[in-house]
Design a protein around this motif. Structure first.
Motif, PDB file in Angstrom:
ATOM      1  N   ASP A  11     -13.173 -24.304  26.620  1.00  0.00           N
ATOM      2  CA  ASP A  11     -12.164 -23.800  25.699  1.00  0.00           C
ATOM      3  C   ASP A  11     -12.000 -24.813  24.578  1.00  0.00           C
ATOM      4  O   ASP A  11     -11.610 -25.950  24.814  1.00  0.00           O
ATOM      5  CB  ASP A  11     -10.828 -23.586  26.402  1.00  0.00           C
ATOM      6  N   PHE A  12     -12.306 -24.399  23.368  1.00  0.00           N
ATOM      7  CA  PHE A  12     -12.221 -25.284  22.212  1.00  0.00           C
ATOM      8  C   PHE A  12     -10.770 -25.405  21.742  1.00  0.00           C
ATOM      9  O   PHE A  12     -10.288 -26.494  21.473  1.00  0.00           O
ATOM     10  CB  PHE A  12     -13.121 -24.745  21.098  1.00  0.00           C
ATOM     11  N   VAL A  13     -10.089 -24.272  21.632  1.00  0.00           N
ATOM     12  CA  VAL A  13      -8.689 -24.238  21.239  1.00  0.00           C
ATOM     13  C   VAL A  13      -7.975 -23.239  22.140  1.00  0.00           C
ATOM     14  O   VAL A  13      -8.465 -22.144  22.363  1.00  0.00           O
ATOM     15  CB  VAL A  13      -8.519 -23.805  19.758  1.00  0.00           C
ATOM     16  N   ASP A  14      -6.819 -23.624  22.647  1.00  0.00           N
ATOM     17  CA  ASP A  14      -5.984 -22.714  23.432  1.00  0.00           C
ATOM     18  C   ASP A  14      -4.534 -23.094  23.177  1.00  0.00           C
ATOM     19  O   ASP A  14      -4.006 -24.004  23.801  1.00  0.00           O
ATOM     20  CB  ASP A  14      -6.339 -22.800  24.913  1.00  0.00           C
ATOM     21  N   SER A  58     -12.027 -10.189  18.112  1.00  0.00           N
ATOM     22  CA  SER A  58     -13.111 -10.820  18.837  1.00  0.00           C
ATOM     23  C   SER A  58     -14.387 -10.642  18.026  1.00  0.00           C
ATOM     24  O   SER A  58     -14.730  -9.528  17.630  1.00  0.00           O
ATOM     25  CB  SER A  58     -13.261 -10.154  20.208  1.00  0.00           C
ATOM     26  N   CYS A  99     -21.008 -28.502  15.981  1.00  0.00           N
ATOM     27  CA  CYS A  99     -21.682 -27.488  16.805  1.00  0.00           C
ATOM     28  C   CYS A  99     -22.798 -28.101  17.638  1.00  0.00           C
ATOM     29  O   CYS A  99     -22.983 -27.728  18.797  1.00  0.00           O
ATOM     30  CB  CYS A  99     -22.241 -26.371  15.934  1.00  0.00           C
ATOM     31  N   ILE A 148      -3.480 -18.321  20.326  1.00  0.00           N
ATOM     32  CA  ILE A 148      -4.786 -18.460  19.680  1.00  0.00           C
ATOM     33  C   ILE A 148      -5.708 -19.163  20.656  1.00  0.00           C
ATOM     34  O   ILE A 148      -5.374 -20.207  21.188  1.00  0.00           O
ATOM     35  CB  ILE A 148      -4.686 -19.251  18.358  1.00  0.00           C
ATOM     36  N   SER A 149      -6.864 -18.561  20.881  1.00  0.00           N
ATOM     37  CA  SER A 149      -7.819 -19.126  21.829  1.00  0.00           C
ATOM     38  C   SER A 149      -9.224 -19.018  21.256  1.00  0.00           C
ATOM     39  O   SER A 149      -9.642 -17.948  20.817  1.00  0.00           O
ATOM     40  CB  SER A 149      -7.737 -18.365  23.156  1.00  0.00           C
ATOM     41  N   ILE A 150      -9.937 -20.140  21.235  1.00  0.00           N
ATOM     42  CA  ILE A 150     -11.334 -20.169  20.806  1.00  0.00           C
ATOM     43  C   ILE A 150     -12.134 -20.749  21.970  1.00  0.00           C
ATOM     44  O   ILE A 150     -11.886 -21.862  22.395  1.00  0.00           O
ATOM     45  CB  ILE A 150     -11.542 -21.026  19.539  1.00  0.00           C
ATOM     46  N   LYS A 151     -13.068 -19.958  22.467  1.00  0.00           N
ATOM     47  CA  LYS A 151     -13.869 -20.385  23.609  1.00  0.00           C
ATOM     48  C   LYS A 151     -15.320 -20.549  23.193  1.00  0.00           C
ATOM     49  O   LYS A 151     -15.881 -19.682  22.535  1.00  0.00           O
ATOM     50  CB  LYS A 151     -13.769 -19.353  24.728  1.00  0.00           C
ATOM     51  N   ILE A 152     -15.911 -21.654  23.577  1.00  0.00           N
ATOM     52  CA  ILE A 152     -17.324 -21.922  23.311  1.00  0.00           C
ATOM     53  C   ILE A 152     -18.084 -21.593  24.597  1.00  0.00           C
ATOM     54  O   ILE A 152     -17.854 -22.196  25.633  1.00  0.00           O
ATOM     55  CB  ILE A 152     -17.565 -23.387  22.914  1.00  0.00           C
TER      56      ILE A 152
END
Length: 92
Positions: free
Chosen positions: A76-79, A12, A66, A87-91
């Motif tokens: 959630d950008f990527v989940d 993180s 951006c 893999i999880s990317i949260k904005i």
């Protein structure tokens, strides 16, 4: 990120989006300055065709992404979840 059944690996790196955008703006300025001193064409002897100009355009695209993502609410950008990896990317 979870790898395997019992092994967990968490990475993180919380960074405010405006700081990331400032970092990208500074990087873009450095690439524009470096572009004054290098050739526009890739070196024919080089294996890679990646140039300073390619990096500059890539950074500009990330800045545009951006800017467009910061106009809206957090999301959630990527989940992506598979059997062994998540893999999880949260904005936010």
């Amino acid at each position: 990120m979870q790898i395997g059944k019992n092994k967990h690996f968490y990475f993180s790196f919380p960074i405010p989006l405006y700081i990331f955008q400032e970092l990208l703006d500074s990087t873009l300025d450095l690439l524009k300055f470096a572009g004054l001193f290098v050739s526009n064409k890739p070196n024919s002897d080089s294996y890679s065709s990646f140039t300073v100009y390619t990096a500059k355009e890539l950074v500009q695209m990330i800045i545009d992404l951006c800017d467009s993502s910061s106009e809206f609410e957090p999301y959630d950008f990527v989940d992506v979840t598979t059997d062994k990896v998540r893999i999880s990317i949260k904005i936010r």
